[in-house]
Design an enzyme around this catalytic site. Structure first.
Site, PDB file in Angstrom:
ATOM      1  N   GLU A 258      -0.721  -1.031  -0.994  1.00  0.00           N
ATOM      2  CA  GLU A 258      -0.205  -2.894  -1.571  1.00  0.00           C
ATOM      3  C   GLU A 258       0.218  -3.323  -0.309  1.00  0.00           C
ATOM      4  OE1 GLU A 258      -2.350  -5.379  -3.620  1.00  0.00           O
ATOM      5  OE2 GLU A 258      -1.083  -6.280  -2.335  1.00  0.00           O
ATOM      6  N   THR A 300      -6.889  -8.110  -1.959  1.00  0.00           N
ATOM      7  CA  THR A 300      -7.169  -6.313  -2.057  1.00  0.00           C
ATOM      8  C   THR A 300      -8.567  -6.015  -2.854  1.00  0.00           C
ATOM      9  OG1 THR A 300      -4.775  -6.586  -3.546  1.00  0.00           O
ATOM     10  CG2 THR A 300      -6.564  -4.860  -4.014  1.00  0.00           C
ATOM     11  N   HIS A 415       4.404  -5.860  -3.509  1.00  0.00           N
ATOM     12  CA  HIS A 415       3.068  -7.133  -3.693  1.00  0.00           C
ATOM     13  C   HIS A 415       4.113  -7.935  -3.529  1.00  0.00           C
ATOM     14  CE1 HIS A 415       0.679 -10.630  -5.072  1.00  0.00           C
ATOM     15  NE2 HIS A 415      -0.665  -9.944  -4.327  1.00  0.00           N
ATOM     16  N   ASP A 475      -4.209  -2.605   2.652  1.00  0.00           N
ATOM     17  CA  ASP A 475      -4.849  -3.327   1.912  1.00  0.00           C
ATOM     18  C   ASP A 475      -4.894  -4.728   2.802  1.00  0.00           C
ATOM     19  OD1 ASP A 475      -2.477  -5.556   0.755  1.00  0.00           O
ATOM     20  OD2 ASP A 475      -3.624  -5.092  -1.135  1.00  0.00           O
ATOM     21  N   HIS A 476      -4.111  -5.084   3.422  1.00  0.00           N
ATOM     22  CA  HIS A 476      -4.302  -6.522   4.078  1.00  0.00           C
ATOM     23  C   HIS A 476      -2.485  -6.404   4.602  1.00  0.00           C
ATOM     24  CE1 HIS A 476      -2.432  -7.786   0.558  1.00  0.00           C
ATOM     25  NE2 HIS A 476      -3.863  -7.423  -0.660  1.00  0.00           N
TER      26      HIS A 476
HETATM   27  C1  GP9 Z   1      -3.868  -7.732  -8.522  1.00  0.00           C
HETATM   28  C2  GP9 Z   1      -4.165  -6.872  -7.083  1.00  0.00           C
HETATM   29  C3  GP9 Z   1      -2.966  -7.368  -6.407  1.00  0.00           C
HETATM   30  O1  GP9 Z   1      -4.463  -6.416  -9.323  1.00  0.00           O
HETATM   31  O2  GP9 Z   1      -4.736  -5.803  -7.061  1.00  0.00           O
HETATM   32  O3  GP9 Z   1      -3.976  -8.105  -5.678  1.00  0.00           O
HETATM   33  P1  GP9 Z   1      -4.173  -9.158  -4.379  1.00  0.00           P
HETATM   34  O4  GP9 Z   1      -2.660 -10.759  -4.401  1.00  0.00           O
HETATM   35  O5  GP9 Z   1      -2.864  -8.432  -3.158  1.00  0.00           O
HETATM   36  O6  GP9 Z   1      -5.417  -9.307  -3.918  1.00  0.00           O
HETATM   37 MN    MN Z   2      -3.855  -6.727  -2.337  1.00  0.00          MN
END
Ligand code: GP9
Ligand code: MN
Length: 625
Positions: A258, A300, A415, A475-476
């Site tokens: 994340e 994500t 996150h 992921d980003h």
């Molecule tokens: C939520 C998690 C976070 O299930 O994957 O999502 P994001 O906000 O990073 O897209």
């Molecule tokens: Mn994410």
């Protein structure tokens, strides 16, 4: 004086109007009670409670206005039928929720298969107390008969008042929702959130709109549309290379890290590394130091989409929510066709990013969402289960899968807004830029790093490590443009537009136990992961549409395209209409920029067409001999 009393008299509701108000109040309160008692919506503050109370009123008023407009009158029967329709809608959702813990969507309604999943029949899910749903209707019928009410006439002030109230309430509702969850309507996020902030009725209206839009675009498509795409992507079919098949038959463990950006690797706070485990791991792995995320609004889920499909995410919204009914030929499906068991693990609500529905289209056999884990206040923070207990609790589930498996783990603790609620989770001091998010970020990254170390140890202890390859990707971005000031302090440079693009680098690590590590200079992105993995596994996907290219290919063109049309090549960075030299950051005339923004725009538009028109349904997927 006389005039005033006439006005007051005029404003005083008639018996019929009172009856209509009663019907509306019953329906409103019932809707609120259902949302509160039967749906498990996490209400975090009084404002959210207020939104939940408020959100049925607008649609309830609209319902009766609509019923009136339909027949140009509103009989008692009309009122009862209208009430019944909305009651039935909440009831259907309540029954569906009992089994699926989710809300009905338009595609679900048309998917008979899903009702099969209901485990026999919906009848079993109905309970005797459910008659309470319909009590107010009986009451209304009795009152109407007793008081001899037949027809509600809509006097102008009443009609105007109702229209005004409905519109004002809807706007107010959306604005309030927007304060709690910005971009809720453009990005969709989660059905649970939509219902919480908009209410069941508005949610259905929104869902209907989104699906009508998607099916209208789909209807435009013709079988021949796919040929243009096939011609474009088949340009560079890859030859086998020295990495082809090196991981044949091995388990594939994919870890979505994340919000992890590359700059934190090898970064230190007060002499302590932020990612001690990853720093060691990359020495024994293929580590791609010029790898970028390419996600859009779907964050994500866009990363998951890119990796599974080698298609670009959409310019707005999340493909996971807008086009989950499409035909895809995704990595899990291909692996499943090659004898793999496929699964995704995530310690959050399953309908977030519509994963529960999208995963079916992508070919996941299992989705271990939060209900498979023991999630308590103690072991969760922010969005859900913390990464360490997440990995620990995943092991028995992973061991239950037949091998070879393809298992994806989506971490969560790192996150935004980067919160750790326990002393023991904090393993490094925070930064001191004065920007809270940036300062805390290194601490949640450090926690994520620790969880990965624990997971690797567990994989070894449980005999899974040796026969697996482990692939990790960020992921980003975690730190957005809004924090450029603090970020410039962190990296000691002003964040110019080209540097901002460079900050979109995320770690990409392929760990093959027993193989020596190598630093890879290749420029690539998440779109390249699917062809890369298939090559390592020695699997030919046959006639597939891939916009990416194997990262180990010797003939690959080194570049990466971002969702906003920016791109990076070996020597240049193009962004915001300007081309920069990588060597010294100087501005170059875009005609010398290796690629043109038109070419890039064409590629993105072609990928969008595949998704929006659902073109993969026209693809002949028989494997090439
Ligand atoms: C939520 C998690 C976070 O299930 O994957 O999502 P994001 O906000 O990073 O897209
Ligand atoms: Mn994410």
């Amino acid at each position: 004086m006389k005039g005033l009393s006439a006005v007051v008299k005029n404003l005083r509701p008639s018996r019929e109007e009172k009856f209509l108000f009663l019907a509306m109040i019953f329906l409103w309160l019932k809707s609120y009670i259902v949302s509160r008692l039967l749906f498990d919506l996490p209400i975090e503050n009084m404002l959210q409670e207020f939104i939940l109370l408020l959100n049925p009123i607008g649609p309830v008023i609209l319902l009766f206005l609509f019923a009136y407009a339909f027949r140009r009158k509103l009989s008692i029967r009309g009122i009862l039928i209208s009430s019944f329709l909305f009651t039935f809608l909440s009831y259907a959702n309540a029954v569906y929720y009992r089994f699926f813990n989710d809300f009905i969507t338009i595609p679900v309604l048309f998917q008979v298969k899903n009702f099969g999943d209901l485990g026999g029949s919906a009848l079993e899910l109905m309970q005797p107390l459910d008659v309470l749903f319909f009590v107010d209707l009986v009451l209304l019928a009795v009152i109407a008969r007793k008081k001899d009410i037949k027809l509600v006439t809509f006097k102008k002030p009443l009609k105007r008042g109702m229209i005004l109230a409905a519109v004002a309430l809807l706007v107010f509702n959306v604005l309030l929702a927007e304060t709690q969850r910005p971009q809720l309507l453009t990005r969709t996020f989660d059905r649970e959130m939509l219902v919480k902030y908009l209410g069941v009725y508005n949610y259905h209206l929104y869902d209907l709109f989104m699906h009508s839009k998607a099916s209208a675009q789909r209807a435009f498509a013709e079988g021949s549309d796919i040929i243009e795409v096939e011609n474009y992507v088949n340009d560079g079919v890859d030859e086998p290379n020295e990495m082809t098949g090196i991981a044949k038959g091995k388990n594939v463990i994919l870890i979505s890290m994340e919000s992890l950006q590359s700059w934190v690797l090898n970064y230190e706070v007060e002499g302590q590394p932020v990612t001690p485990f990853l720093n060691e791991l990359i020495k024994d792995s293929f580590y791609f130091e010029n790898f970028y995320h390419q996600t859009g609004q779907g964050k994500t889920s866009d990363a998951e989409f890119l990796i599974d499909n080698s298609l670009y995410p959409l310019p707005s919204g999340a493909v996971f929510t807008t086009n989950a009914q499409n035909e895809f030929y995704a990595l899990p499906e291909i692996l499943r066709n090659n004898g793999y068991t496929t699964a995704s693990f995530h310690g959050n609500n399953k309908s977030f990013w519509n994963r529960d529905l999208m995963y079916k289209s992508l070919g996941y056999d299992h989705f271990f969402d939060e209900t498979y884990f023991n999630v308590t206040d103690d072991n969760s923070v922010n969005y859900g289960l913390k990464d360490i207990p997440f990995f620990e609790q995943s092991i028995p589930l992973l061991k239950s899968l037949p091998q070879p498996f393809h298992a994806k783990f989506i971490t969560l603790t790192n996150h935004f807004p980067y919160i750790l609620d326990k002393e023991e989770d904090v393993m490094i001091p925070r930064l001191t830029t004065g920007d809270g998010s940036v300062d805390r970020y290194v601490q949640t990254v450090r926690y994520l790093d620790e969880s990965l170390k624990i997971f690797f140890d567990l994989l070894k202890q449980n005999g899974i490590y040796e026969n697996s390859i482990i692939v990790l990707y960020g992921d980003h971005y975690g730190i957005s443009k809004n924090h450029n000031k603090a970020m410039s302090q962190v990296i000691g440079k002003e964040i110019t537009p080209d540097l901002h693009v460079e900050l979109q680098k995320v770690p990409f690590i392929i760990h093959v136990p027993g193989m020596e590590g190598k630093k890879m200079k290749t420029i690539g992105g998440q779109i390249d992961v699917k062809p890369t993995l298939l090559n390592l596994l020695g699997i030919d996907p046959g006639n597939d549409i891939s916009f990416g290219e194997d990262l180990f290919s010797e003939t690959r063109k080194d570049f990466v395209i971002f969702r906003d049309g920016s791109f990076v090549t070996k020597e240049f960075i193009y962004t915001e209409g300007t081309c920069y030299s990588k060597a010294n950051g100087s501005v170059i005339d875009p005609i010398f920029c290796e690629k043109s923004s038109e070419e890039v725009g064409y590629e993105l538009a072609l990928s969008d067409k595949v998704i929006q028109r659902d073109l993969l349904r026209f693809l002949n997927q028989s494997p090439v001999e």
